[in-house]
Design a protein around this motif. Sequence first.
Motif, mmCIF file in Angstrom:
data_model
loop_
_atom_site.group_PDB
_atom_site.id
_atom_site.type_symbol
_atom_site.label_atom_id
_atom_site.label_comp_id
_atom_site.label_asym_id
_atom_site.label_seq_id
_atom_site.Cartn_x
_atom_site.Cartn_y
_atom_site.Cartn_z
ATOM 1 N N ILE A 96 7.842 30.865 95.724
ATOM 2 C CA ILE A 96 9.244 30.647 95.373
ATOM 3 C C ILE A 96 10.154 30.976 96.553
ATOM 4 O O ILE A 96 11.119 30.261 96.836
ATOM 5 C CB ILE A 96 9.624 31.486 94.141
ATOM 6 N N SER A 154 12.504 28.218 98.291
ATOM 7 C CA SER A 154 13.952 28.454 98.248
ATOM 8 C C SER A 154 14.569 28.405 99.636
ATOM 9 O O SER A 154 15.705 27.944 99.811
ATOM 10 C CB SER A 154 14.239 29.816 97.594
ATOM 11 N N SER A 190 14.151 24.403 100.823
ATOM 12 C CA SER A 190 14.729 23.313 100.033
ATOM 13 C C SER A 190 15.925 23.810 99.228
ATOM 14 O O SER A 190 15.765 24.617 98.314
ATOM 15 C CB SER A 190 13.671 22.717 99.088
ATOM 16 N N GLU A 191 17.092 23.296 99.551
ATOM 17 C CA GLU A 191 18.287 23.658 98.795
ATOM 18 C C GLU A 191 18.192 23.151 97.357
ATOM 19 O O GLU A 191 18.644 23.819 96.421
ATOM 20 C CB GLU A 191 19.524 23.083 99.466
ATOM 21 N N PHE A 229 15.446 22.780 95.549
ATOM 22 C CA PHE A 229 14.584 23.697 94.807
ATOM 23 C C PHE A 229 15.353 24.963 94.451
ATOM 24 O O PHE A 229 15.285 25.442 93.314
ATOM 25 C CB PHE A 229 13.347 24.063 95.641
ATOM 26 N N ARG A 230 16.079 25.509 95.411
ATOM 27 C CA ARG A 230 16.816 26.753 95.175
ATOM 28 C C ARG A 230 17.826 26.588 94.048
ATOM 29 O O ARG A 230 17.966 27.464 93.188
ATOM 30 C CB ARG A 230 17.520 27.168 96.472
ATOM 31 N N THR A 231 18.513 25.468 94.014
ATOM 32 C CA THR A 231 19.510 25.214 92.971
ATOM 33 C C THR A 231 18.855 25.073 91.602
ATOM 34 O O THR A 231 19.310 25.649 90.610
ATOM 35 C CB THR A 231 20.302 23.944 93.301
ATOM 36 N N TRP A 275 15.831 26.147 90.652
ATOM 37 C CA TRP A 275 15.192 27.391 90.231
ATOM 38 C C TRP A 275 16.223 28.358 89.656
ATOM 39 O O TRP A 275 15.943 29.088 88.703
ATOM 40 C CB TRP A 275 14.455 28.024 91.410
ATOM 41 N N ALA A 276 17.430 28.359 90.218
ATOM 42 C CA ALA A 276 18.486 29.258 89.758
ATOM 43 C C ALA A 276 18.985 28.906 88.359
ATOM 44 O O ALA A 276 19.629 29.732 87.712
ATOM 45 C CB ALA A 276 19.650 29.246 90.744
#
Length: 280
Positions: free
Chosen positions: A192, A196, A199-200, A202-204, A206-207
């Motif tokens: 993770i 994160s 990849s922006e 993925f980060r968005t 996942w949040a």
Amino acid sequence: MDNALGDFLRARRELVTPAEVGLPPGHGLRRVPGLRREEVAMLAGISAEYYLRLEQGRDRSPSAQVIDAISAVLQLDPEGTAYLMALAAPKSRRRPAQREPRLPAGLDLLLGTINVPAFVIDQYMDVVASNALAQRLFPDMLPGVNRLRSLFLDPSSRTWYPAWDHLAAAAIAHLRARAGADTGDERLRTLIGEMSLKSETFRTLWARHDVGLASAGRVLLHHPTAGPLELLTEKFAVVGTDGLEALLLHAEPGTPTAEALDQLSSSLTQSGASSSTETA
């Protein structure tokens, strides 16, 4: 200090608007994108102070009644509610040692004989095994490849998957559901963290803390030689293993996709291609 329960509550309340729960918009500028803490508390029938303690991690053991009330306010589906309940459950301090995934011999044989694309992944979305037809269809289906990395970090994946946005969101929701409340898994934390940083998107996603175990569905694929394909997916837990899942893909009879699969299968038979089922 890890605060998975509070992170989940905060992320999910920010996705619910006042209008969705029957509250007036109020006056002035709202400082949060969704519900305020006190609004969640009021609708759930608990005190604002108690809900604040939950989000701040100062109280980690809400009752089942409180969980049900909060789940209703946050409009969680059954999977989201089960995930919230798991986050609130008492945690064991001892974790079982992780073992490398072992593919059952019978499943290994099935992958080599079944006449549809088939593959096996672990809980981290590493491809453990795949047959030749799956490898011919997908660019990220070789054993040892992590499908999350290829999906989010390989620009060509958006060309392969016309419904990339939906597929990406579903993959992350599935990963979180598979991980459950085990926030101490170092391998998962590393994956993770890497995704994160790289990849922006993925980060968005996942949040958002979306939770969903995908079972059956459809995958749209734009294959460079076979053209556009619409595949049906079936997913099964591999009993007796540490979290392995087997996925089989097929097509509705008489469709262009079914004809394309038959042609790909025939070409593999003629070339003598075999399955690759080495573990990662």
